[in-house]
Design an enzyme around this catalytic site. Structure first.
Site, PDB file in Angstrom:
ATOM      1  N   HIS A 123       9.926  -9.834 -37.096  1.00  0.00           N
ATOM      2  CA  HIS A 123       8.882 -10.177 -38.073  1.00  0.00           C
ATOM      3  C   HIS A 123       7.521 -10.257 -37.385  1.00  0.00           C
ATOM      4  CE1 HIS A 123      11.999 -12.201 -40.857  1.00  0.00           C
ATOM      5  NE2 HIS A 123      11.594 -11.095 -41.438  1.00  0.00           N
TER       6      HIS A 123
ATOM      7  N   ASN B  53       9.964  -3.922 -45.995  1.00  0.00           N
ATOM      8  CA  ASN B  53       8.909  -4.911 -46.215  1.00  0.00           C
ATOM      9  C   ASN B  53       7.657  -4.578 -45.417  1.00  0.00           C
ATOM     10  OD1 ASN B  53      10.815  -6.231 -47.708  1.00  0.00           O
ATOM     11  ND2 ASN B  53      10.939  -8.033 -46.391  1.00  0.00           N
TER      12      ASN B  53
ATOM     13  N   ASP C  22      10.146 -13.111 -52.022  1.00  0.00           N
ATOM     14  CA  ASP C  22      10.473 -12.897 -50.608  1.00  0.00           C
ATOM     15  C   ASP C  22      11.192 -14.114 -50.007  1.00  0.00           C
ATOM     16  OD1 ASP C  22      10.517 -11.532 -48.230  1.00  0.00           O
ATOM     17  OD2 ASP C  22       8.401 -11.792 -47.764  1.00  0.00           O
ATOM     18  N   HIS C  23      11.442 -14.050 -48.703  1.00  0.00           N
ATOM     19  CA  HIS C  23      12.191 -15.065 -47.944  1.00  0.00           C
ATOM     20  C   HIS C  23      12.243 -16.471 -48.560  1.00  0.00           C
ATOM     21  CE1 HIS C  23      11.595 -12.002 -44.870  1.00  0.00           C
ATOM     22  NE2 HIS C  23      12.653 -12.513 -44.265  1.00  0.00           N
TER      23      HIS C  23
ATOM     24  N   GLU D 202       8.520 -16.043 -39.497  1.00  0.00           N
ATOM     25  CA  GLU D 202       8.220 -15.706 -40.883  1.00  0.00           C
ATOM     26  C   GLU D 202       8.395 -16.946 -41.741  1.00  0.00           C
ATOM     27  OE1 GLU D 202       7.451 -12.586 -41.914  1.00  0.00           O
ATOM     28  OE2 GLU D 202       7.488 -12.857 -44.084  1.00  0.00           O
TER      29      GLU D 202
ATOM     30  N   HIS E 245      13.540  -5.522 -42.696  1.00  0.00           N
ATOM     31  CA  HIS E 245      12.518  -6.557 -42.489  1.00  0.00           C
ATOM     32  C   HIS E 245      11.902  -6.354 -41.114  1.00  0.00           C
ATOM     33  CE1 HIS E 245      14.283  -9.839 -45.344  1.00  0.00           C
ATOM     34  NE2 HIS E 245      14.173  -8.668 -45.928  1.00  0.00           N
TER      35      HIS E 245
END
Ligand SMILES: [Zn+2]
Length: 375
Positions: free
Chosen positions: A230, A291, A113-114, A186, A269
């Site tokens: 997010h 997500n 992820d990110h 996030e 997202h």
């Protein structure tokens, strides 16, 4: 198309899917109007709960590890200097998923992820692990990785993505990139105070990314912003505009004269708290991955919370409960008991995601499991 009647298992095998199989899976999702939930995991027990939900729903699934998830997987007792724990945790998590996924009989996309600019050493380490795995097995360890350079100027964002995509293309690994600004916070990127206009990506920007990345590889997905946030916030703060994605698909289709209706694979997202109709519209406009983290974190905890609330009097000491001062409580405090409740609760929440994203039953008819060892 015969594959539509046979379902996904007529197209790709169970277990971790990479390379052409991954693209086949994403195309199938896009062409059949569903998205695959990508659930953030932090341990073997969260991974297993997600796999269990996928097995029961006969659905493909994505398992993703964030940088924080990876350092947790490695154990908080070791140093993360130079992202060593983050990289080791990413490898450990991947091996658990690879070892187990095929036994659940579902195709699994293994994803990181990110990754913001300051975390690039983590990304570098994971790509090295992919390259080593590729030498041994002819495929990368991970199906795909995400680079989130949306805080940087767009030219720099795309230039760094291109640099890594060149390397990833050689080992058939897919890149997910983020464009524009997703609101909220996030993994250390705080966009809670960003003004509203920049929460919506323009078609020209998506075209720029598409054009630049396509010159290297077709294996990429784009997380564009269309008002998504997010984390979970009070609803109504930002308006979701999934038509932004439709406009971009049309813009790019006309630019390249493409026969495909939806040339871009989009990722959603910050979908927690979105309405079902907004999710469906986003899927119709080419979202193939969504997500899920915040809601599943709550679900996992809620499983522990309800277990402890129900069995409170049996969980205050090793010995002694309402049935007697000498009665043992092992069958309540054994981690397998309360963690199992967390798993069930998480699994139930993931099943809701499969229903919302319309992935239930997509594997097709029951195909006998063919398990090959590839570790
Ligand atoms: Zn994002």
């Amino acid at each position: 198309m015969s594959s539509a009647t046979n379902g996904i298992l007529g197209l790709v095998p169970p277990g971790v899917v990479t390379g052409d199989d991954l693209v086949t899976l994403l195309r199938y999702a896009r062409d059949n109007n569903f998205a695959i939930p990508a659930v953030n995991c932090t341990s073997s027990t969260t991974v297993n709960a997600v796999l269990e939900a996928a097995k029961e729903c006969r659905s493909p699934v994505m398992i993703q590890f964030s940088n924080g998830g990876c350092t947790f997987l490695a154990g908080k007792g070791i140093s993360n200097k130079d992202q060593k724990a983050g990289i080791a945790g990413a490898v450990a998590g991947a091996y658990h998923v690879r070892a187990m996924a095929k036994y659940y009989g579902v195709p699994v996309v293994l994803h990181s992820d990110h990754c913001a600019k300051k975390l690039l050493p983590w990304f570098e380490g994971m790509i090295q692990a992919d390259e080593e795995y590729f030498k041994l097995h002819g495929e990368p360890l991970y199906s795909s990785h995400m680079l989130d350079l949306s805080e940087e100027p767009m030219e720099e964002n795309v230039a760094i993505c291109k640099r890594y995509l060149k390397r990833m293309a050689k080992i058939n690994c897919l890149l997910e990139m983020e464009l524009g600004i997703t609101g909220g916070e996030e993994d250390g990127v705080d966009n809670t105070s960003v003004d509203n206009a920049s929460l919506y990506t323009q078609p020209e920007e998506i075209w720029y990314v598409y054009k630049e990345l396509s010159s290297i590889s077709h294996r990429f997905t784009i997380a564009a912003s269309f008002g998504n946030v997010h984390g979970v916030y009070r609803p109504g703060n930002v308006k979701l505009e999934p038509n932004i994605l439709a406009n971009a698909q049309k813009y790019i289709r006309e630019k390249i004269g493409c026969p495909e209706e939806k040339p871009v694979f989009f990722v959603f997202h910050g979908g927690s708290g979105s309405s079902k109709s907004e999710i469906k519209e986003a899927i119709r406009n080419g979202v193939v991955k969504m997500n899920i983290d915040t809601d599943t974190q709550w679900a996992y905890w809620d499983g522990v919370r309800t277990f402890v609330a129900k069995n409170h009097d049996y969980m205050q000491a090793q010995i002694g409960n309402p049935k007697g001062a000498d009665k043992p409580n092992k069958k309540f405090y054994d981690p397998r008991k309360w963690l199992r409740n967390a798993e069930k609760s998480l699994s139930a929440r993931v099943k809701e995601a499969f229903i919302d994203l319309e992935t239930v039953g997509r594997l097709g008819e029951n195909v006998s499991l063919k398990i090959t060892s590839k570790l």
